[in-house]
Design an enzyme around this catalytic site. Structure first.
Site, PDB file in Angstrom:
ATOM      1  N   ASP A  28      -2.094   5.701  -5.850  1.00  0.00           N
ATOM      2  CA  ASP A  28      -2.327   4.863  -4.678  1.00  0.00           C
ATOM      3  C   ASP A  28      -2.523   3.405  -5.083  1.00  0.00           C
ATOM      4  OD1 ASP A  28      -2.957   3.858  -2.208  1.00  0.00           O
ATOM      5  OD2 ASP A  28      -4.850   4.936  -1.989  1.00  0.00           O
ATOM      6  N   ASP A  34       0.816  -1.206   0.000  1.00  0.00           N
ATOM      7  CA  ASP A  34       0.000   0.000   0.000  1.00  0.00           C
ATOM      8  C   ASP A  34       0.855   1.265   0.000  1.00  0.00           C
ATOM      9  OD1 ASP A  34      -1.996   1.842   0.275  1.00  0.00           O
ATOM     10  OD2 ASP A  34      -2.769   1.098   2.177  1.00  0.00           O
TER      11      ASP A  34
END
Length: 426
Positions: free
Chosen positions: A306, A104
């Site tokens: 992201d 992430d």
């Protein structure tokens, strides 16, 4: 000892040091798709619905963090956090203990569930027990490490962390250091969270592997050992390979590679901000009219790239223009999403071909893969994986817009590079 013997020892030591540096500077491991066949609870369409909810919750959470307020309840859902995240296998401890974390770039803290588990979510792999690691150490409350990671102190004077994410999933436990092994590379004394109280995560993962830009992130703490570089290649197909690389394995070059600078927020340094100037469909171009809520440092940025968010979120006015143009260029009749979530859908029986959609970043034009821009969201329905921001003023370049690219981050040059790639070949 003779000078020749000393010289030989020096040479051997240098060679061993070089070999060790090569081992930790170039490592590559496979990533697991959130809808992988290895997930026993997978559903053909649930994952993309979870990805939609994940995207909405995540955008609201980022918005609240940047503004210093909590309005994420507007998009609270029952989704699971890896509704949009690819899962990375790595090991912690000595001897190495295999664990799984969601890779992430929108999170900085790496953590895994740990024994004893006061309150833990069920996970398919065994849970890490720090008592079995010879290299595990808790972090004292009065250490510099504790001051940048967390400020909570236990009765035993051990530094603690406590994180609640946008979807109300939660982790808390000890701030610790241990050896992390990725592929054939080992990294000693890596700071991470040993979670004893965790909830709201999928059973196929054990936690999160933080790739954000802050000082507690794995890639920031070990930037010298990995030369400040990491890269991933994501496939949209659940049964196809994806991977992530660090160090020399993560150098992205070539005639077809394009780079754009990233910026970091002055007060929220987790996120990688890119400057999205416009998007185009066919020969129609739609510029970004809204600015971001972020106050950035030496460069401007208006969209967060992201890896933990699956859908791409763009300004509402840009989405409406893009949607209108796509309906003109696609020779099929749009249909409504039965769940009222996705903004543009078609029947899969129409066998339509979408026009080329390009994201125009500062210095880099990225043509979105046709395998990522439309996904089957239900029986007989395919939907656009780009959604409007609904006036949250937070724009996200999600991982479905990054599929079929090798995406390289260079923390030293402060650039993100895109290169078309077949992710099944590495």
């Amino acid at each position: 000892m003779s000078s020749k013997s000393m010289d030989l020892i020096v040479v051997l030591t240098s060679v061993l040091a070089l070999l060790f540096a090569q081992t930790i500077n170039g490592v590559t491991v496979e990533l697991i798709h959130p809808n992988s066949p290895s997930n026993p609870n997978r559903n053909q369409f649930d994952w993309i619905r979870q990805a939609y909810n994940n995207t909405r919750s995540r955008a609201a959470f980022i918005h609240s963090r940047l503004l210093g307020v909590d309005d994420s309840s507007k998009f609270k859902t029952d989704m699971i956090p890896n509704g949009g995240g690819y899962i990375m296998k790595y090991s912690v401890g000595t001897p190495p203990f295999e664990t799984y974390g969601i890779a992430d770039t929108g999170s900085d803290v790496t953590w895994t569930q740990c024994q004893p588990c006061t309150d833990c979510f069920p996970q398919t792999p065994p849970i890490f027990d720090p008592k079995n690691s010879n290299s595990y150490k808790t972090t004292p409350c009065d250490s510099d490490a504790c001051s940048i990671f967390g400020s909570i102190c236990s009765d035993q004077k051990v530094c603690q962390y406590d994180i609640t994410y946008g979807d109300q999933s939660h982790t808390a436990g000890d701030v610790a250091t241990d050896t992390l092994t990725i592929g054939d590379g080992s990294f000693t004394d890596v700071m991470f969270g040993c979670g004893h109280n965790n909830s709201g995560f999928p059973d196929v993962s054990s936690g999160i592997f933080g790739l954000g830009y802050s000082n507690v992130s794995f890639v920031k703490k070990l930037r010298n050992q990995i030369d400040g570089k990491f890269a991933y290649c994501l496939s949209p197909q659940p049964d196809s390979k994806s991977y992530i690389s660090f160090g020399t394995d993560a150098i992205v070059t070539g005639a077809d590679a394009v780079s754009t600078p990233f910026a970091v927020s002055l007060d929220k340094t987790i996120f990688y901000w890119l400057s999205l100037e416009s998007m185009s469909a066919g020969d129609k171009n739609f510029p970004v009219k809204q600015s971001s809520t972020s106050d950035t440092s030496d460069q401007t940025g208006n969209v967060i790239i992201d890896s933990g968010t699956m859908l791409t979120v763009i300004p509402t006015d840009m989405f409406n223009s893009l949607k209108s143009e796509l309906t003109k260029q696609i020779p099929a009749t749009p249909i409504d999403d039965p769940q009222g979530e996705f903004g543009l859908c078609y029947s899969t029986s129409d066998k339509f071909e979408a026009p080329k959609i390009v994201a125009h970043f500062s210095g880099a034009d990225v043509s979105l893969s046709s395998r990522g821009i439309f996904q089957q969201a239900g029986e007989g329905i395919s939907c656009l994986t780009i959604v409007p921001d609904q006036h949250l003023n937070i724009f996200i370049f999600g991982n479905l817009s990054e599929v079929d690219y090798l995406v390289g981050y260079d923390l030293k040059a402060k650039t993100v590079t895109f290169k078309p790639a077949d992710c099944s070949k590495f």
